[in-house]
Scaffold this active site. Structure first.
Site, PDB file in Angstrom:
ATOM      1  N   GLY A 256     -48.940 -10.947  -5.717  1.00 28.42           N
ATOM      2  CA  GLY A 256     -47.551 -10.608  -5.999  1.00 28.42           C
ATOM      3  C   GLY A 256     -46.884  -9.961  -4.803  1.00 28.42           C
ATOM      4  CD  GLU A 259     -51.252  -1.736  -1.030  1.00 37.23           C
ATOM      5  OE1 GLU A 259     -50.917  -2.834  -1.521  1.00 37.23           O
ATOM      6  OE2 GLU A 259     -52.378  -1.228  -1.198  1.00 37.23           O
ATOM      7  CD  GLU A 293     -47.305  -3.899  -3.962  1.00 33.90           C
ATOM      8  OE1 GLU A 293     -48.109  -3.217  -3.293  1.00 33.90           O
ATOM      9  OE2 GLU A 293     -47.689  -4.663  -4.887  1.00 33.90           O
TER      10      GLU A 293
HETATM   11  N1  BES Z   1     -52.724  -4.166  -2.896  1.00 34.16           N
HETATM   12  C1  BES Z   1     -52.266  -5.137  -3.816  1.00 34.16           C
HETATM   13  C2  BES Z   1     -52.157  -6.504  -3.240  1.00 34.16           C
HETATM   14  C3  BES Z   1     -53.457  -7.213  -2.984  1.00 34.16           C
HETATM   15  C4  BES Z   1     -54.250  -7.560  -4.024  1.00 34.16           C
HETATM   16  C5  BES Z   1     -53.864  -7.567  -1.750  1.00 34.16           C
HETATM   17  C6  BES Z   1     -55.438  -8.242  -3.784  1.00 34.16           C
HETATM   18  C7  BES Z   1     -55.033  -8.216  -1.524  1.00 34.16           C
HETATM   19  C8  BES Z   1     -55.832  -8.567  -2.539  1.00 34.16           C
HETATM   20  C9  BES Z   1     -50.897  -4.766  -4.378  1.00 34.16           C
HETATM   21  O1  BES Z   1     -50.608  -3.413  -4.338  1.00 34.16           O
HETATM   22  C10 BES Z   1     -50.911  -5.153  -5.809  1.00 34.16           C
HETATM   23  O2  BES Z   1     -51.618  -4.554  -6.562  1.00 34.16           O
HETATM   24  N2  BES Z   1     -50.142  -6.172  -6.188  1.00 34.16           N
HETATM   25  C11 BES Z   1     -50.126  -6.707  -7.514  1.00 34.16           C
HETATM   26  C12 BES Z   1     -48.848  -6.389  -8.241  1.00 34.16           C
HETATM   27  C13 BES Z   1     -48.838  -5.033  -8.862  1.00 34.16           C
HETATM   28  C14 BES Z   1     -47.515  -4.741  -9.511  1.00 34.16           C
HETATM   29  C15 BES Z   1     -49.946  -4.825  -9.865  1.00 34.16           C
HETATM   30  C16 BES Z   1     -50.225  -8.211  -7.349  1.00 34.16           C
HETATM   31  O3  BES Z   1     -50.039  -8.685  -6.244  1.00 34.16           O
HETATM   32  O4  BES Z   1     -50.490  -8.873  -8.344  1.00 34.16           O
HETATM   33 ZN    ZN Z   2     -51.440  -2.269  -5.846  1.00 36.09          ZN
END
Ligand code: BES
Ligand code: ZN
Length: 854
Positions: A256, A259, A293
């Site tokens: 999604g 950060e 984020e």
């Molecule tokens: N840090 C994650 C993104 C991420 C996830 C990077 C897995 C690499 C591998 C980000 O903060 C995150 O959690 N994004 C979620 C959305 C959130 C609102 C729960 C996502 O991308 O689904």
């Molecule tokens: Zn996250």
């Protein structure tokens, strides 16, 4: 047999060296980008042994390597670069490497890659090693300076701008960070900008960078960002800490959003919104993800994770914070219900199958496979329980201490729990089981009324999960209230603290046997098993003062009725229909809440319930029962339903406010039911008159649900054909509403259309993800659903293993079903496993799923 090694939490060792600073220079080129890295290193004083230096790196072509200016020839293998201990100075030294990489051919979307002509990066969890040689682990934190050389007009990286000229830009990030938070973007981008002044007076430039033409779809994301920044100051006392905050929207993105320090990178679908293109759900999601984020800046970036086993330290906490934020921005009760619906459909499902694992796992093969509903959603629930147990005041003090004590640290769950212990004096060792043991506890409750004393007796069972046969009783905060038979609350919400396998709680001084409202607000992530008569559920749906439990009463009743319909061919219960009718037409209730009460449990949820009863779910029967239930309700709601629809169908100018969104949700729920009576006549005119994407999609879904809408599909495609994010909805809807027997061929036809870019993760999920979510279609007895999903996973895997592995969780429930289905599902899993060249990501998932059943 796995290609990759298993990593164990128990094996943690600090890194051999400290990295005092990193200077990176990027000379961008689609097929031959040069990356120069100058690392200032010194031996880690915490490590007594004198060790060699091992840097992570994958797919890098080494151009040169020097140590304190002298060329050296390090040992290189496919995953690392090593310099022997005896070749290393005793004190600080400088290591310089130059490598060449090819972002254009990077279809895995990890490391440096290209999306629609722009360069961008995704480094979490272990993508930085695809950019340069580096200790790619979160406990190695360093100060990064970046120089980008490229003729792209906009060049961005982390931190504050440190200079720019024609063809170059420099960035300086003053905050030490792990490599997974590194980011770089270069492209022809336009900014939607705003200013923010922090509570202590620091001015911050805010920019949302998008493709030319998309600038006018950023206002809602910007507004959400500003509200999130203010909220974090007011509620957690956390201020932003750089001069700029940049967000970039990219079309090809595995997740999604991400950060990265000062430079968040977003999947464009979670940034761009206008009333014509975004649904109310899209607006709510944008608000939540922007906040999520942003909140990581403190919970994740300033305080990061020691190792990836501690992922829930940042993700569980940040999800908890984004839920709090959304609850404050919108109706808290409605948000809570929606969050619990997600928890049950994703996390309970995971916890109940072959992929079950603790919130803090103890081993993994591919870390990307552990960004799960358990780490995220259950991780957030665990924090909610902790807050309930210690109280709001102590929670606040514990968080202040956490930020104070661990700012700049790479911390652990032990550190996190210790601040709560220090603030409250409580021993949290039993509570910690929520982090270390997998599985959803079952909570049984019985009640007794004797001699004016009311007693509630709870029993908890903690079922075995893969690798964890033995479980211990958990600490369970059970919020309850008691109502008297007139519907007045005689005991307002109190919290019972359960710590043993079986425990009773007594209530004296009641005039009559009360009706219990148990697990208010869903105070713990457990399955509540209470045999209650339908009248009691209907009574609570009508009278409970706790909005979550009011909704839950209707939901529990609906599930019981559906289970009886499926297992005993029972009719739709009149009790349930009367109770839902009363809520639907109750003008004193929030329309969003009424819309939730009208929504029936999903088919997978019903299957989960039936499986929980020890029975084998039949997807075809579940599908039929759910349709029958909706049809009966549509008739039961009578003329009132048409009147309700008309009342809600007003001409107010569009606002994405949660109040208006709630009215639209109820209107669309009504439209869906009305369609069953008029075969889509009203929905067809609603489609033609739609003034927002919510209404357009709502009407189209109502039509497809009654096998209408072919003309509207054509109109929609003609209108939105050039907008990929909108068209994703069009693809997903057709698969979601396809007849179960045909769902797989519908998906196959759509994804094979010339010009369909299935390598784009959003597109892939729109079709294959939607097929996996079409319960009766995916599990169709022909096996076509299983086959189509497996075929496409195998096509995607060589290009993008991460997304293939995530979508493969479609199969995680396969052991639930009958022998014939299990045989077909197993055959597909085995076929995938036998495919030469399968990625380590997908291989790990398939192996874990296969280990489960036979
Ligand atoms: N840090 C994650 C993104 C991420 C996830 C990077 C897995 C690499 C591998 C980000 O903060 C995150 O959690 N994004 C979620 C959305 C959130 C609102 C729960 C996502 O991308 O689904
Ligand atoms: Zn996250």
């Amino acid at each position: 047999m796995s290609k990759q090694k298993t990593v164990y939490l128990a094996d943690y060792l600090p890194y051999s060296h400290l990295v005092d600073s990193v200077d990176l220079t990027f000379r961008l080129h689609p097929t031959a980008t040069r990356v120069l890295a100058r690392l200032r290193l010194r031996p880690n004083p915490d490590r007594k042994d004198r060790d060699h230096l091992r840097l992570d790196g994958e797919g890098l072509r080494l151009i040169s390597c020097t140590l304190d200016g002298q060329p050296i020839t390090p040992t290189i293998d496919p995953r690392s670069l090593t310099i022997a201990a005896h070749e290393l100075p005793h004190g600080p030294f400088t290591l310089e490497t130059e490598v060449e990489i090819a972002p254009e051919g990077n279809t895995a979307l990890e490391g440096l890659y290209m999306s629609n002509g722009m360069y961008c990066t995704q480094c979490e969890a272990e993508g930085f090693r695809k950019i340069t040689w580096y200790p790619d682990r979160p406990d190695v934190m360093s100060r990064f300076k970046v120089r980008i050389e490229s003729d792209m007009p906009v060049l961005l990286s982390n931190g504050n701008p440190a200079g720019q000229g024609p063809g170059w830009a420099e960035w300086d990030d003053p905050w030490p960070k792990p490599a997974y938070l590194f980011a770089l973007v270069a492209g022809d981008l336009r900014a939607h900008s705003a200013k923010f002044v922090t509570a202590s007076g620091r001015p911050v430039d805010l920019n949302i960078w998008v493709r030319p033409g998309d600038e006018d779809r950023c206002a809602y994301a910007m507004d959400s960002l500003i509200r999130a920044m203010r909220w974090d100051e007011q509620v957690y006392g956390r201020e932003y800490d750089l001069d700029v905050f940049n967000i970039v929207a990219v079309d090809d993105f595995n997740m999604g959003a991400m950060e990265n320090k000062g430079l968040n990178i977003f999947n464009s679908r979670y940034v761009l919104a206008s009333p014509e293109t975004a649904t109310d759900d899209d607006y709510a999601r944008i608000e939540a993800i922007i906040a999520h984020e942003y909140f990581h800046n403190w919970t994740g970036n300033r305080i990061t994770c020691r190792d990836w086993f501690q992922l829930c330290l940042k993700e569980g906490l940040t999800v908890f914070r984004d839920h709090q934020f959304s609850g404050d921005m919108r109706s808290a009760a409605v948000r809570r219900i929606e969050d619990v619906v997600t928890l049950r459909s994703r996390q309970f499902r995971e916890d109940d199958g072959p992929l079950a694992h603790p919130v803090r796992p103890e081993s993994f093969v591919e870390i990307n496979n552990f960004y799960t509903a358990t780490v995220y959603e259950k991780g957030a629930e665990v924090i909610g329980m902790l807050k309930s147990l210690v109280g709001d005041q102590a929670y606040k003090r514990a968080l202040d201490l956490y930020f104070d004590r661990h700012d700049g640290d790479a911390a652990t769950i032990e550190d996190w729990l210790k601040v709560f212990e220090d603030v409250t004096g409580r021993d949290l060792s039993q509570f910690k089981l929520w982090y270390t043991e997998a599985g959803t506890p079952r909570l049984k409750v019985t009640d007794d009324w004797k001699d004016g004393v009311y007693t509630l007796t709870f029993t908890q069972a903690n079922p075995p999960t893969p690798g964890q046969p033995e479980k211990h009783p958990k600490v369970i905060p059970i919020k309850i209230g008691l109502l008297n038979p007139n519907g007045d609350e005689v005991v307002p919400t109190i919290m019972l603290e359960m710590t043993r396998t079986r425990q009773s709680f007594r209530f004296d001084g009641l005039a009559a046997k009360p009706v219990p409202s148990i697990l208010r607000g869903f105070s713990a992530p457990v399955v509540l098993e209470r045999k209650a008569p339908a009248e009691e559920r209907a009574f609570l749906l009508a009278h409970d003062t706790d909005p979550f439990n009011k909704w839950e009463a209707g939901r529990a009743l609906a599930k019981e009725v559906l289970a009886d319909m499926v297992l005993k061919a029972a009719p739709v219960s009149a009790n349930w229909m009367d109770a839902v009718a009363a809520v639907t037409f109750d003008e004193t209730l929030d329309p969003a809440f009424r819309a939730l009460c009208l929504r029936l449990p999903g088919e997978d949820d019903i299957a989960q319930t039936i499986h929980g009863m020890g029975r084998i779910p039949d997807p075809a029967k579940i599908h039929a029962a759910r349709r029958e239930m909706a049809g009966a309700l549509a008739i039961r709601l009578g003329d009132g339903l048409s009147r309700l629809y008309k009342d809600l169908d007003d001409n107010a100018p569009f606002s994405p406010s949660s109040a208006q969104a709630g009215r639209r949700a109820l209107k669309i729920a009504a439209l869906g039911l009305l369609s069953r009576r008029d075969r889509g006549k009203l929905a067809s005119s609603a489609f033609a008159r739609a003034r927002s994407m919510t209404e357009e999609i709502g009407a189209l879904a109502a039509l497809l649900d009654v096998q209408q809408g072919q003309g509207e599909l054509v109109t929609f495609a003609a209108r939105w054909g050039r907008d990929a994010n909108v068209m994703d909805k069009w693809y997903a809807l057709q698969v979601a509403y396809a007849d179960p027997a045909e769902a797989h061929s519908v998906a196959e036809r759509l994804i094979s259309t010339p010009g369909f870019d299935w390598k784009n993760p959003n597109r892939f999920r729109a079709v294959i993800g939607a097929l996996a979510a079409n319960h009766a279609g995916f599990h169709h007895r022909s096996g076509g659903g299983y086959r189509t999903v497996a075929d496409w996973l195998l096509k995607l895997d060589p290009l993008n293993p991460q997304t293939a592995a995530r979508v493969s969780t479609a199969f995680e429930t396969w052991p639930r079903y009958d022998a014939a289905r299990r045989k077909r599902a197993r055959a597909e899993l085995e076929r995938m496993l036998a495919t030469p060249g399968l990625s380590g990501d997908l291989q790990e998932m398939v192996e874990r799923m296969l280990a489960a059943g036979n």
